[in-house]
Design a protein around this motif. Structure first.
Motif, PDB file in Angstrom:
ATOM      1  N   ILE A   1      58.281  -5.995 -60.534  1.00 35.37           N
ATOM      2  CA  ILE A   1      57.592  -4.749 -60.877  1.00 35.37           C
ATOM      3  C   ILE A   1      58.550  -3.803 -61.593  1.00 35.37           C
ATOM      4  N   GLN A   2      59.755  -3.697 -61.039  1.00 36.97           N
ATOM      5  CA  GLN A   2      60.769  -2.819 -61.626  1.00 36.97           C
ATOM      6  C   GLN A   2      61.044  -3.240 -63.078  1.00 36.97           C
ATOM      7  N   GLN A   3      61.165  -4.557 -63.285  1.00 36.43           N
ATOM      8  CA  GLN A   3      61.459  -5.074 -64.626  1.00 36.43           C
ATOM      9  C   GLN A   3      60.331  -4.733 -65.598  1.00 36.43           C
ATOM     10  N   HIS A   4      59.113  -4.905 -65.118  1.00 38.68           N
ATOM     11  CA  HIS A   4      57.957  -4.604 -65.957  1.00 38.68           C
ATOM     12  C   HIS A   4      57.910  -3.117 -66.304  1.00 38.68           C
ATOM     13  N   LEU A   5      58.261  -2.309 -65.324  1.00 35.49           N
ATOM     14  CA  LEU A   5      58.285  -0.858 -65.503  1.00 35.49           C
ATOM     15  C   LEU A   5      59.284  -0.496 -66.597  1.00 35.49           C
ATOM     16  N   VAL A   6      60.439  -1.166 -66.586  1.00 32.57           N
ATOM     17  CA  VAL A   6      61.479  -0.910 -67.586  1.00 32.57           C
ATOM     18  C   VAL A   6      61.023  -1.384 -68.961  1.00 32.57           C
TER      19      VAL A   6
ATOM     20  N   ALA B   1      49.943   5.343 -60.043  1.00 33.24           N
ATOM     21  CA  ALA B   1      48.953   5.083 -61.095  1.00 33.24           C
ATOM     22  C   ALA B   1      49.392   3.889 -61.937  1.00 33.24           C
ATOM     23  N   PHE B   2      50.688   3.840 -62.239  1.00 36.03           N
ATOM     24  CA  PHE B   2      51.216   2.718 -63.025  1.00 36.03           C
ATOM     25  C   PHE B   2      51.054   1.394 -62.278  1.00 36.03           C
ATOM     26  N   LEU B   3      51.372   1.414 -60.978  1.00 37.32           N
ATOM     27  CA  LEU B   3      51.250   0.190 -60.169  1.00 37.32           C
ATOM     28  C   LEU B   3      49.805  -0.278 -60.095  1.00 37.32           C
ATOM     29  N   CYS B   4      48.892   0.671 -59.902  1.00 36.85           N
ATOM     30  CA  CYS B   4      47.483   0.299 -59.797  1.00 36.85           C
ATOM     31  C   CYS B   4      47.000  -0.308 -61.108  1.00 36.85           C
ATOM     32  N   ASP B   5      47.529   0.216 -62.226  1.00 37.56           N
ATOM     33  CA  ASP B   5      47.205  -0.342 -63.539  1.00 37.56           C
ATOM     34  C   ASP B   5      47.564  -1.819 -63.629  1.00 37.56           C
ATOM     35  N   ILE B   6      48.792  -2.161 -63.215  1.00 40.02           N
ATOM     36  CA  ILE B   6      49.204  -3.568 -63.314  1.00 40.02           C
ATOM     37  C   ILE B   6      48.358  -4.428 -62.394  1.00 40.02           C
ATOM     38  N   LEU B   7      48.094  -3.919 -61.198  1.00 36.32           N
ATOM     39  CA  LEU B   7      47.366  -4.722 -60.218  1.00 36.32           C
ATOM     40  C   LEU B   7      45.931  -5.007 -60.659  1.00 36.32           C
ATOM     41  N   ASP B   8      45.368  -4.084 -61.439  1.00 34.57           N
ATOM     42  CA  ASP B   8      43.973  -4.264 -61.842  1.00 34.57           C
ATOM     43  C   ASP B   8      43.800  -5.196 -63.022  1.00 34.57           C
TER      44      ASP B   8
ATOM     45  N   MET C   1      51.970  -8.858 -67.584  1.00 27.81           N
ATOM     46  CA  MET C   1      52.211  -9.237 -66.184  1.00 27.81           C
ATOM     47  C   MET C   1      50.918  -9.091 -65.390  1.00 27.81           C
ATOM     48  N   THR C   2      50.583 -10.111 -64.674  1.00 26.96           N
ATOM     49  CA  THR C   2      49.399  -9.993 -63.821  1.00 26.96           C
ATOM     50  C   THR C   2      49.773 -10.300 -62.379  1.00 26.96           C
ATOM     51  N   LEU C   3      49.278  -9.470 -61.510  1.00 23.37           N
ATOM     52  CA  LEU C   3      49.565  -9.640 -60.089  1.00 23.37           C
ATOM     53  C   LEU C   3      48.270  -9.513 -59.318  1.00 23.37           C
ATOM     54  N   GLY C   4      48.089 -10.418 -58.372  1.00 22.67           N
ATOM     55  CA  GLY C   4      46.902 -10.290 -57.544  1.00 22.67           C
ATOM     56  C   GLY C   4      47.122  -9.235 -56.484  1.00 22.67           C
TER      57      GLY C   4
ATOM     58  N   PRO D   1      53.246  -8.356 -47.946  1.00 19.37           N
ATOM     59  CA  PRO D   1      53.167  -7.205 -47.051  1.00 19.37           C
ATOM     60  C   PRO D   1      53.557  -5.885 -47.703  1.00 19.37           C
ATOM     61  N   LEU D   2      53.806  -5.911 -49.013  1.00 23.79           N
ATOM     62  CA  LEU D   2      54.126  -4.655 -49.679  1.00 23.79           C
ATOM     63  C   LEU D   2      52.851  -3.853 -49.896  1.00 23.79           C
ATOM     64  N   THR D   3      52.988  -2.570 -49.890  1.00 24.58           N
ATOM     65  CA  THR D   3      51.850  -1.745 -50.250  1.00 24.58           C
ATOM     66  C   THR D   3      52.238  -0.963 -51.494  1.00 24.58           C
ATOM     67  N   VAL D   4      51.233  -0.503 -52.211  1.00 24.30           N
ATOM     68  CA  VAL D   4      51.503   0.296 -53.414  1.00 24.30           C
ATOM     69  C   VAL D   4      52.375   1.487 -53.040  1.00 24.30           C
ATOM     70  N   LEU D   5      52.081   2.070 -51.867  1.00 24.59           N
ATOM     71  CA  LEU D   5      52.828   3.251 -51.443  1.00 24.59           C
ATOM     72  C   LEU D   5      54.301   2.927 -51.214  1.00 24.59           C
ATOM     73  N   SER D   6      54.565   1.815 -50.506  1.00 26.05           N
ATOM     74  CA  SER D   6      55.960   1.523 -50.182  1.00 26.05           C
ATOM     75  C   SER D   6      56.757   1.145 -51.425  1.00 26.05           C
ATOM     76  N   VAL D   7      56.108   0.424 -52.360  1.00 28.34           N
ATOM     77  CA  VAL D   7      56.803   0.080 -53.608  1.00 28.34           C
ATOM     78  C   VAL D   7      57.055   1.348 -54.422  1.00 28.34           C
ATOM     79  N   SER D   8      56.062   2.240 -54.446  1.00 28.65           N
ATOM     80  CA  SER D   8      56.235   3.503 -55.167  1.00 28.65           C
ATOM     81  C   SER D   8      57.384   4.305 -54.583  1.00 28.65           C
ATOM     82  N   GLU D   9      57.455   4.337 -53.263  1.00 28.49           N
ATOM     83  CA  GLU D   9      58.542   5.054 -52.583  1.00 28.49           C
ATOM     84  C   GLU D   9      59.899   4.493 -53.016  1.00 28.49           C
TER      85      GLU D   9
END
Ligand SMILES: [Zn+2]
Lengths: 99, 105
Positions: A15-20, A90-97, B1-4, B10-18
């Motif tokens: 995720i970090q790499q994609h963000l960069v 918001a960025f993370l939710c974008d990738i996940l969707d 990049m696609t992720l399911g 066990p990661l959550t969006v919140l914890s990764v964001s943190e």
């Protein structure tokens, strides 16, 4: 470390790499730095660093960082933190969707 | 990049964001501490034992800890007529001294 932990770590790195690569890391980082400058946090941390060097009588980077970092992190205003967190989420939710 | 979505457990969006937020913030802190410590190291190497500038809470003393000097007791030598004059009279003196010189020339 369990297999699950390892997987989690890898995902986090991915995720970090994609963000960069998408340029979003720099964008969010610049925005955070600007907010911190505007609210006086940058100057507060500089002052804290100088005081720590004086109190502990050291200019050693690691020693000073160990003392300054936790306090600097806690000094960020709730507003700034929330705003930046919203952007990251918001960025993370974008990738996940996009699957 | 696609992720399911599943991949996030066990990661959550919140914890990764943190974590990302924490990484961003700590790299800014590291940058500030690194600049500030190396600046101090350079100063210590160039000017060992340099005293910090004086700060007077009352605002009476200057950055060297000295009281304000009496300007009337400071003297300048006028480059036009070579007379010694009190510093707080210098401008008034120049007006007369220079115009006298101009008339003469
Ligand atoms: Zn003169």
């Amino acid at each position: 470390m369990t297999a699950k932990d390892k997987e989690a770590l890898e995902l986090r790195a991915q995720i970090q790499q994609h963000l960069v690569e998408s340029g979003n890391y720099e964008l969010i980082s610049n925005k955070l730095a600007q907010r911190l400058l505007d609210e006086g946090w940058i100057d507060q941390v500089k002052k804290l660093t100088r005081e720590t060097m004086q109190d502990d009588n050291t200019t050693n980077f690691s020693e000073v960082l160990k003392r300054v970092e936790p306090e600097a992190v806690s000094l960020v205003s709730a507003n700034t933190k929330n705003e930046i967190m919203q952007q990251i989420k918001a960025f993370l939710c974008d990738i996940l969707d996009t699957q | 990049m696609t992720l399911g979505r599943d991949a996030m457990t066990p990661l959550t969006v919140l914890s990764v964001s943190e974590t990302i937020y924490h990484n961003l913030l700590t790299s800014i802190v590291q940058d500030i501490v690194s600049r500030t410590t190396s600046r101090q190291q350079l100063q210590d190497a160039r000017y060992p034992g340099l005293a910090p500038l004086h700060h007077d809470q009352r605002g009476a003393l200057d950055v060297y800890g000295r009281p304000k000097p009496q300007e009337a007791s400071v003297y300048f030598r006028c480059p036009n007529c070579s007379r010694d004059l009190s510093a707080n009279r210098f401008a008034a003196h120049l007006e007369r001294c220079m115009s006298r010189g101009a008339r003469r020339g």
